[in-house]
Design a protein around this motif. Structure first.
Motif, PDB file in Angstrom:
ATOM      1  N   THR A 185      54.936 -47.092-121.590  1.00  0.00           N
ATOM      2  CA  THR A 185      54.290 -47.025-123.113  1.00  0.00           C
ATOM      3  C   THR A 185      53.164 -48.076-123.274  1.00  0.00           C
ATOM      4  O   THR A 185      52.083 -47.798-123.979  1.00  0.00           O
ATOM      5  CB  THR A 185      55.459 -47.406-124.077  1.00  0.00           C
ATOM      6  N   THR A 186      53.410 -49.102-122.876  1.00  0.00           N
ATOM      7  CA  THR A 186      52.178 -50.216-122.974  1.00  0.00           C
ATOM      8  C   THR A 186      51.189 -49.867-122.309  1.00  0.00           C
ATOM      9  O   THR A 186      49.934 -50.207-122.680  1.00  0.00           O
ATOM     10  CB  THR A 186      52.536 -51.694-122.674  1.00  0.00           C
ATOM     11  N   SER A 274      55.282 -40.204-118.886  1.00  0.00           N
ATOM     12  CA  SER A 274      56.715 -39.790-118.893  1.00  0.00           C
ATOM     13  C   SER A 274      57.323 -40.240-117.569  1.00  0.00           C
ATOM     14  O   SER A 274      58.188 -40.407-116.906  1.00  0.00           O
ATOM     15  CB  SER A 274      56.924 -38.557-119.246  1.00  0.00           C
ATOM     16  N   THR A 284      56.995 -39.250-130.517  1.00  0.00           N
ATOM     17  CA  THR A 284      57.841 -40.124-129.588  1.00  0.00           C
ATOM     18  C   THR A 284      57.132 -41.163-129.143  1.00  0.00           C
ATOM     19  O   THR A 284      57.680 -42.389-129.487  1.00  0.00           O
ATOM     20  CB  THR A 284      58.419 -39.418-128.375  1.00  0.00           C
ATOM     21  N   LEU A 285      55.886 -41.110-128.994  1.00  0.00           N
ATOM     22  CA  LEU A 285      55.100 -42.146-128.777  1.00  0.00           C
ATOM     23  C   LEU A 285      54.729 -43.024-129.874  1.00  0.00           C
ATOM     24  O   LEU A 285      54.522 -44.389-129.879  1.00  0.00           O
ATOM     25  CB  LEU A 285      53.782 -41.545-127.902  1.00  0.00           C
ATOM     26  N   TYR A 287      56.850 -43.464-132.391  1.00  0.00           N
ATOM     27  CA  TYR A 287      57.974 -44.381-132.663  1.00  0.00           C
ATOM     28  C   TYR A 287      58.076 -45.547-131.642  1.00  0.00           C
ATOM     29  O   TYR A 287      58.703 -46.497-132.067  1.00  0.00           O
ATOM     30  CB  TYR A 287      59.294 -43.367-132.269  1.00  0.00           C
ATOM     31  N   ARG A 288      57.664 -45.252-130.130  1.00  0.00           N
ATOM     32  CA  ARG A 288      57.855 -46.266-129.450  1.00  0.00           C
ATOM     33  C   ARG A 288      56.831 -47.589-129.662  1.00  0.00           C
ATOM     34  O   ARG A 288      56.781 -48.764-129.410  1.00  0.00           O
ATOM     35  CB  ARG A 288      57.414 -45.942-127.892  1.00  0.00           C
ATOM     36  N   LYS A 291      57.882 -49.507-132.226  1.00  0.00           N
ATOM     37  CA  LYS A 291      58.860 -50.560-131.857  1.00  0.00           C
ATOM     38  C   LYS A 291      58.228 -51.669-131.236  1.00  0.00           C
ATOM     39  O   LYS A 291      58.499 -52.824-131.435  1.00  0.00           O
ATOM     40  CB  LYS A 291      59.893 -49.892-130.890  1.00  0.00           C
ATOM     41  N   VAL A 292      57.121 -51.335-130.476  1.00  0.00           N
ATOM     42  CA  VAL A 292      56.241 -52.617-129.951  1.00  0.00           C
ATOM     43  C   VAL A 292      55.932 -53.406-130.963  1.00  0.00           C
ATOM     44  O   VAL A 292      55.769 -54.811-131.042  1.00  0.00           O
ATOM     45  CB  VAL A 292      55.211 -51.989-129.160  1.00  0.00           C
TER      46      VAL A 292
END
Length: 359
Positions: A185-186, A274, A284-285, A287-288, A291-292
């Motif tokens: 993700t990062t 993925s 989805t990305l 949302y992630r 969160k970060v």
């Protein structure tokens, strides 16, 4: 005012023509009308148009929309068709789908624009709807020879909305978090921040698109969720060609990203975010990413803001605007400058203090 396509022939007669239809390849086919004078040809054309208009009198906007939609279904992308369906079902057909095509006038559209503005829709979105309606009426004009009342409609003025970006100290906090928490993700966040990739393009990237040895990546597809019309589910994910022809591009990868990406390199068919043969979708990305931002105690911004931040950083670093436009996949530099280049107030102060004193 009606338009006439008439000219004086060398044999002395006057000739006019009316568009009958277009063939499967979009080539125009005409009916030719002859007369001893220009006025005679005009009278004949008007008579034909009157019959055509009478024949189309029972045609509603909805019927013409369905014909137009079918005529373009093989010419545009599935995502574009889905976008048209949504706009038609939400706005066009409920508002004037049952209006007869030959009774429609410009006031219909201006009233429509005013109501949509009052309902809080942006001028940009309203303009997109009106452009679509104009295309529908152009189809009616081309195929039924009826007068098109929308050819000179003025679109509502689009406002350039300010997008929230991270300040310099906030960006530093994000970079620190990425460095200390290296995962897929990062890596995606860092890649967008350092190359300007759109979120759909990033999610669709496979290792087959990336050559770490040559330090380049090729953008040739995007992923997005669209609405379904004839399926059991409401929406579906599709992987298709990028937004435009210029969005197909090859981008150099910054040297500092190479080691980061090498940690997660997989088989050619694996999606880089993925690590599997199945891609994650853009929301989805997002949302992630949210969160970060929360973990770092940063304000909420959209993932697309990273693309804007990349463009502004490039200009600040002295990039040639043409090169930046090509990296971003824009069709012209005006889009790059008008939409994606943002300067901080501190930067403006710096520029102003570079001026030669006047006293």
């Amino acid at each position: 005012m009606e338009k006439y396509n008439i000219y004086h022939r060398q044999d002395g007669r006057w000739e006019g023509r009316l568009l009958k239809k277009k063939d499967e390849k979009g080539k125009r086919k005409y009916k030719y009308i002859f007369g001893k004078s220009k006025e005679e040809v005009i009278r004949k054309i008007d008579a034909i148009r009157k019959v055509k208009c009478s024949e189309s009198g029972s045609y509603t906007v909805e019927k013409i929309f369905n014909e137009w939609y079918e005529s373009i279904s093989h010419k545009v992308k599935e995502s574009t068709l889905s976008n048209y369906r949504i706009k038609a079902s939400k706005h066009i057909l409920p508002d004037f789908g049952d209006a007869y095509i030959n009774s429609f006038n410009a006031q219909y559209i201006y009233s429509f624009i005013k109501i949509k503005q009052q309902n809080g829709l942006s001028n940009r979105y309203i303009s997109d709807i009106v452009v679509m309606v104009k295309s529908i009426f152009k189809y009616a004009s081309d195929n039924y020879n009826i007068y098109n009342p929308l050819s000179n409609i003025s679109l509502p003025r689009k406002k350039i909305s300010e997008i929230r970006l991270l300040e310099e100290n906030e960006t530093d906090k994000l970079k620190k978090y990425i460095f200390e928490n290296q995962n897929r993700t990062t890596m995606g966040i860092a890649l967008s921040l350092s190359t300007g990739l759109r979120i759909g393009e990033l999610c669709a990237l496979q290792w087959d698109d990336i050559d770490l040895k040559k330090r380049i990546m090729t953008v040739r597809k995007t992923i997005q969720r669209i609405s379904c019309q004839h399926e059991n589910k409401k929406t579906k994910i599709i992987i298709t060609e990028p937004k435009s022809d210029t969005s197909n591009r090859t981008i150099p990868i910054p040297d500092f990203m190479i080691k980061f990406m090498e940690k997660f390199r997989g088989d050619k068919k694996e999606y880089i975010l993925s690590g599997k043969n199945k891609a994650i979708e853009p929301r989805t990305l997002q949302y992630r990413f949210a969160k970060v931002l929360k973990n770092v105690n940063l304000p909420s911004i959209h993932f697309h803001a990273l693309r804007h931040m990349f463009a502004s950083n490039c200009i600040k670093a002295g990039f040639d605007v043409k090169a930046l436009s090509e990296i971003l996949g824009h069709s012209n530099v005006e889009i790059t400058l008008n939409r994606y280049v943002h300067s901080s107030f501190e930067q403006k102060i710096k520029y102003m203090n570079m001026l030669e004193p006047i006293f």
